[in-house]
Write a protein that holds these residues in place. Sequence first.
Motif, PDB file in Angstrom:
ATOM      1  N   ASP A 293      49.117  73.912 -18.072  1.00 18.84           N
ATOM      2  CA  ASP A 293      49.670  72.566 -17.905  1.00 18.84           C
ATOM      3  C   ASP A 293      50.025  72.293 -16.445  1.00 18.84           C
ATOM      4  O   ASP A 293      49.664  71.258 -15.878  1.00 18.84           O
ATOM      5  N   ASN A 294      50.728  73.222 -15.834  1.00 15.96           N
ATOM      6  CA  ASN A 294      51.167  73.040 -14.453  1.00 15.96           C
ATOM      7  C   ASN A 294      49.984  73.045 -13.488  1.00 15.96           C
ATOM      8  O   ASN A 294      49.898  72.188 -12.592  1.00 15.96           O
ATOM      9  N   GLY A 295      49.087  73.985 -13.674  1.00 17.35           N
ATOM     10  CA  GLY A 295      47.936  74.078 -12.776  1.00 17.35           C
ATOM     11  C   GLY A 295      47.039  72.858 -12.845  1.00 17.35           C
ATOM     12  O   GLY A 295      46.585  72.346 -11.818  1.00 17.35           O
ATOM     13  N   ALA A 301      44.200  66.778 -12.744  1.00 15.51           N
ATOM     14  CA  ALA A 301      43.414  66.575 -13.960  1.00 15.51           C
ATOM     15  C   ALA A 301      44.082  65.519 -14.839  1.00 15.51           C
ATOM     16  O   ALA A 301      45.311  65.434 -14.881  1.00 15.51           O
ATOM     17  N   PRO A 302      43.316  64.692 -15.548  1.00 19.79           N
ATOM     18  CA  PRO A 302      43.906  63.676 -16.428  1.00 19.79           C
ATOM     19  C   PRO A 302      44.694  64.328 -17.554  1.00 19.79           C
ATOM     20  O   PRO A 302      44.385  65.449 -17.982  1.00 19.79           O
ATOM     21  N   PHE A 303      45.699  63.615 -18.060  1.00 20.38           N
ATOM     22  CA  PHE A 303      46.612  64.200 -19.046  1.00 20.38           C
ATOM     23  C   PHE A 303      45.893  64.629 -20.318  1.00 20.38           C
ATOM     24  O   PHE A 303      46.258  65.629 -20.944  1.00 20.38           O
ATOM     25  N   TYR A 304      44.859  63.864 -20.720  1.00 16.54           N
ATOM     26  CA  TYR A 304      44.186  64.194 -21.971  1.00 16.54           C
ATOM     27  C   TYR A 304      43.430  65.515 -21.873  1.00 16.54           C
ATOM     28  O   TYR A 304      43.177  66.183 -22.882  1.00 16.54           O
ATOM     29  N   ILE A 308      42.943  68.846 -24.543  1.00 18.57           N
ATOM     30  CA  ILE A 308      41.643  69.447 -24.856  1.00 18.57           C
ATOM     31  C   ILE A 308      41.663  70.937 -24.543  1.00 18.57           C
ATOM     32  O   ILE A 308      41.199  71.765 -25.341  1.00 18.57           O
ATOM     33  N   VAL A 309      42.215  71.288 -23.386  1.00 20.46           N
ATOM     34  CA  VAL A 309      42.261  72.690 -22.983  1.00 20.46           C
ATOM     35  C   VAL A 309      43.122  73.498 -23.952  1.00 20.46           C
ATOM     36  O   VAL A 309      42.758  74.612 -24.344  1.00 20.46           O
TER      37      VAL A 309
END
Length: 330
Positions: A293-295, A301-304, A308-309
């Motif tokens: 999340d932090n990286g 990177a977009p929030f969505y 997905i990740v």
Amino acid sequence: MTVRENAIKVQGPRPINWIDFASRYGTVFAALVIFVVFSIFSPRFLSANNLSNVLIQISALTVVASALTVAVVSGEFDLSVGQVAGLSSMLVAGLLVLNNQPVFAAIPLSILAGLIIGIVNGFLVTKLRIPSLIATLGMGPIALGINYAYSGGDSIYAQMPDSFYYLSTGRIFGFLPVPVLIAIVVVIAVHTLINKTRYGRATVATGTNIVAARLSGINVNRCRQIALVISATGASVAGVMLTARLGTGQPGAGEPYLMDALTAVFIGMTCFRPGRASVEGTIIGVIIIGMLDNGLNLLGAPFYLQNIVRGVVMIAAVALAVLRGEIRFF
């Protein structure tokens, strides 16, 4: 020198079983790879301020996931943790702002709500024999409905007591953030409960083979009941921590905890003792989620993409463990 000592001397040290080593520590190695990759592509990732923020951000998730681990160890699942966290989050905000309750009363009352839901979950599972997946899946919307009934569906934006914000902004000894300390205490408590107590051994036995545990004289219903109470109570503690960090009460703020906590627990089941839930494994899962999340945020990177990740990581971790026979769901 005895015959046994001679035999050991002749045999020499045992060779390392690299397959077993990879099975136990492969997930830890993956966490290190993620850490190195983000360190290379984002210079800010390694800053002391950023690493401290990561620890603070994953503190509430650590509490939820650690408590949920107890339920999974007992062989049960709690799919209501997200809504329970949201309920306690709104309750503590409402009690402080709308009902003008003091901090020392608002926090315990909010946590008590989660404990009660855990008792109800345990009753449904152990007395009515409803599978925990169904019981907690149904209890989640009930908690959410109570949440909306209490708040009217509105978020609570108002100044709360400074002593309450200390849960998110305070530091012990000038350097240890209070939420990190809370997470550490919960992790140690849960680890001790599972590994060092009679209840913990009975719960592990229950989750491993409930029929054999029952025939051994273990009160399996008691183990499962307590595990579900711990899970819900941990979620409510995290909800209070969430409100202290956000400074607001939001009805749906706790719902992401369900996905993240389950992902952390399942990732944890692929390391150290593959196929078994453990607090130390869950912590590795939480750290991986926090770093991702932090990286990704630092890389713009977009929030969505974060969602997905998370989904890909959870599916990949569980699929790998299932293919290797470390986790079985049927």
